[in-house]
Design an enzyme around this catalytic site. Structure first.
Site, PDB file in Angstrom:
ATOM      1  N   ASN A 146       0.865  -1.183   0.000  1.00 35.39           N
ATOM      2  CA  ASN A 146       0.000   0.000   0.000  1.00 35.39           C
ATOM      3  C   ASN A 146       0.900   1.231   0.000  1.00 35.39           C
ATOM      4  OD1 ASN A 146      -1.786   2.064   0.533  1.00 35.39           O
ATOM      5  ND2 ASN A 146      -2.286   1.390   2.613  1.00 35.39           N
ATOM      6  N   LYS A 181       0.018   4.255  -0.118  1.00 42.50           N
ATOM      7  CA  LYS A 181      -0.612   5.430   0.505  1.00 42.50           C
ATOM      8  C   LYS A 181      -0.402   6.640  -0.418  1.00 42.50           C
ATOM      9  CE  LYS A 181       0.101   3.163   4.885  1.00 42.50           C
ATOM     10  NZ  LYS A 181       0.281   3.225   6.327  1.00 42.50           N
ATOM     11  N   HIS A 220      -9.179   1.256   5.493  1.00 45.83           N
ATOM     12  CA  HIS A 220      -7.880   1.453   6.140  1.00 45.83           C
ATOM     13  C   HIS A 220      -8.067   2.412   7.315  1.00 45.83           C
ATOM     14  CE1 HIS A 220      -3.726   2.509   6.884  1.00 45.83           C
ATOM     15  NE2 HIS A 220      -3.379   1.455   6.174  1.00 45.83           N
ATOM     16  N   GLU A 250      -6.390   4.786   8.346  1.00 43.49           N
ATOM     17  CA  GLU A 250      -6.150   6.202   8.028  1.00 43.49           C
ATOM     18  C   GLU A 250      -7.405   6.837   7.436  1.00 43.49           C
ATOM     19  OE1 GLU A 250      -2.582   5.541   5.743  1.00 43.49           O
ATOM     20  OE2 GLU A 250      -1.568   4.917   7.588  1.00 43.49           O
ATOM     21  N   GLU A 271      -4.594  -4.757  10.914  1.00 40.89           N
ATOM     22  CA  GLU A 271      -3.563  -3.728  11.056  1.00 40.89           C
ATOM     23  C   GLU A 271      -3.772  -2.976  12.373  1.00 40.89           C
ATOM     24  OE1 GLU A 271      -1.936  -2.623   6.856  1.00 40.89           O
ATOM     25  OE2 GLU A 271      -3.549  -1.253   7.382  1.00 40.89           O
ATOM     26  N   GLY A 322       3.459   2.298  10.710  1.00 43.44           N
ATOM     27  CA  GLY A 322       4.464   3.340  10.528  1.00 43.44           C
ATOM     28  C   GLY A 322       5.266   3.661  11.777  1.00 43.44           C
ATOM     29  N   SER A 379       4.166  -2.132  10.184  1.00 37.63           N
ATOM     30  CA  SER A 379       5.616  -2.229  10.365  1.00 37.63           C
ATOM     31  C   SER A 379       6.196  -3.582   9.952  1.00 37.63           C
ATOM     32  CB  SER A 379       6.009  -1.886  11.807  1.00 37.63           C
ATOM     33  OG  SER A 379       5.707  -0.528  12.085  1.00 37.63           O
TER      34      SER A 379
HETATM   35  P1  13P Z   1       3.612   0.377   7.477  1.00 36.43           P
HETATM   36  O1  13P Z   1       4.070  -0.922   6.862  1.00 36.43           O
HETATM   37  O2  13P Z   1       4.320   1.573   6.934  1.00 36.43           O
HETATM   38  O3  13P Z   1       3.607   0.294   8.972  1.00 36.43           O
HETATM   39  O4  13P Z   1       2.073   0.577   7.021  1.00 36.43           O
HETATM   40  C1  13P Z   1       1.175  -0.455   7.180  1.00 36.43           C
HETATM   41  C2  13P Z   1      -0.093  -0.095   6.498  1.00 36.43           C
HETATM   42  O5  13P Z   1      -0.823   0.762   6.949  1.00 36.43           O
HETATM   43  C3  13P Z   1      -0.421  -0.801   5.240  1.00 36.43           C
HETATM   44  O6  13P Z   1      -1.722  -0.551   4.847  1.00 36.43           O
END
Ligand code: 13P
Length: 248
Positions: free
Chosen positions: A9, A11, A93, A95, A163, A169, A208
């Site tokens: 992803n 983003k 997601h 976010e 997640e 992150g 992560s």
């Molecule tokens: P990271 O791998 O950067 O922690 O992000 C995970 C994520 O949100 C994938 O959708």
């Protein structure tokens, strides 16, 4: 048998130039046993599909609108995503749940819209740090699953990604026992919700995931792959994760 899935992803990162990574992945993983998916920002779906052509890398979007068309400035429908040749769409997601207040019901409607357009919906869920510390991780995840998964989903049109918000992150991940506990719970609940089809739905871990921890995570039961953020931006990071999944 559930086919393993390494999903990236991007983003709101990347560029047309960065799509070159698809060539590198295609060269390195032409005979991969696992499925490889990249989800770049929407403007890059068509060039990404052109680069991916008939190679091993599938392309997906990061969200869609629940409606098929209409007065929704700035949004894109699932059928528009499918028209680009993309095959998957991430929905729910954290976010987007946070920034846009997407509820379970909205996530479910988006997932259904994706499935109706012929896409595989990747439904994301996960607890916050406060919820985990309060011992509420499992009830929160169970409620999100029940509210976000469309009735009648199958292993062919649904993937679920766990997640934990506090692992995204941050470089922090749950213990292996915690990941295994959540995935076992999700598997049991998917069977309750979908019957035998619940056994075919792939369960991804996200948050992560890095080359250094991927093999341990992939060795866990009911972990069928990963949804990778930061480490999916460069072939040098994503490739070893794909290799670890293939070897698991
Ligand atoms: P990271 O791998 O950067 O922690 O992000 C995970 C994520 O949100 C994938 O959708």
């Amino acid at each position: 048998m559930r086919r393993k899935l390494a999903a990236g992803n991007w983003k709101m990162n990347g560029s047309i130039a960065a799509l070159e990574m698809i060539d590198q992945l295609s060269q390195a993983h032409g005979d991969a046993g696992c499925e490889i998916l990249l989800c770049p920002p929407a403007p890059f779906l068509i060039p990404a599909r052109e680069k991916a052509s008939s190679g091993p890398v599938a392309i997906g979007a990061q969200t869609c609108h629940a409606a098929t068309a209409g007065a929704h400035t700035g949004d894109i429908s699932a059928s528009m995503i499918a028209e680009t040749g993309a095959t998957h769409v991430i929905v729910g997601h954290s976010e987007r749940r946070e920034s846009y207040g997407e509820t379970d019901a909205e996530v479910q409607a988006k997932a259904k819209a994706g499935q109706n357009a012929g896409l595989v919906a990747i439904v994301c869920l996960g607890e916050s740090l406060e919820q985990r510390e309060a011992g509420e991780a499992l009830p929160v995840i169970k409620a999100q699953l029940k509210g976000s998964v469309p009735a009648g989903s199958t292993g062919a049109d649904l993937v679920v990604a766990y997640e934990p918000i506090w692992a995204i992150g941050t470089g922090k991940i749950p213990t292996m026992a915690e990941i295994a506990q959540v995935h076992a719970t999700l598997r049991a609940d998917l069977k309750d919700l979908l019957g035998d089809a619940g056994n075919d739905v792939r369960l991804l871990y996200g948050g992560s995931v890095k080359p250094g921890n991927a093999a341990d995570i992939f060795a866990l039961p009911d972990v069928d792959g990963a949804l990778v953020g930061g480490a999916s931006l460069k072939a040098a990071d994503f490739s070893p994760i794909i290799q670890a999944l293939d070897a698991s």
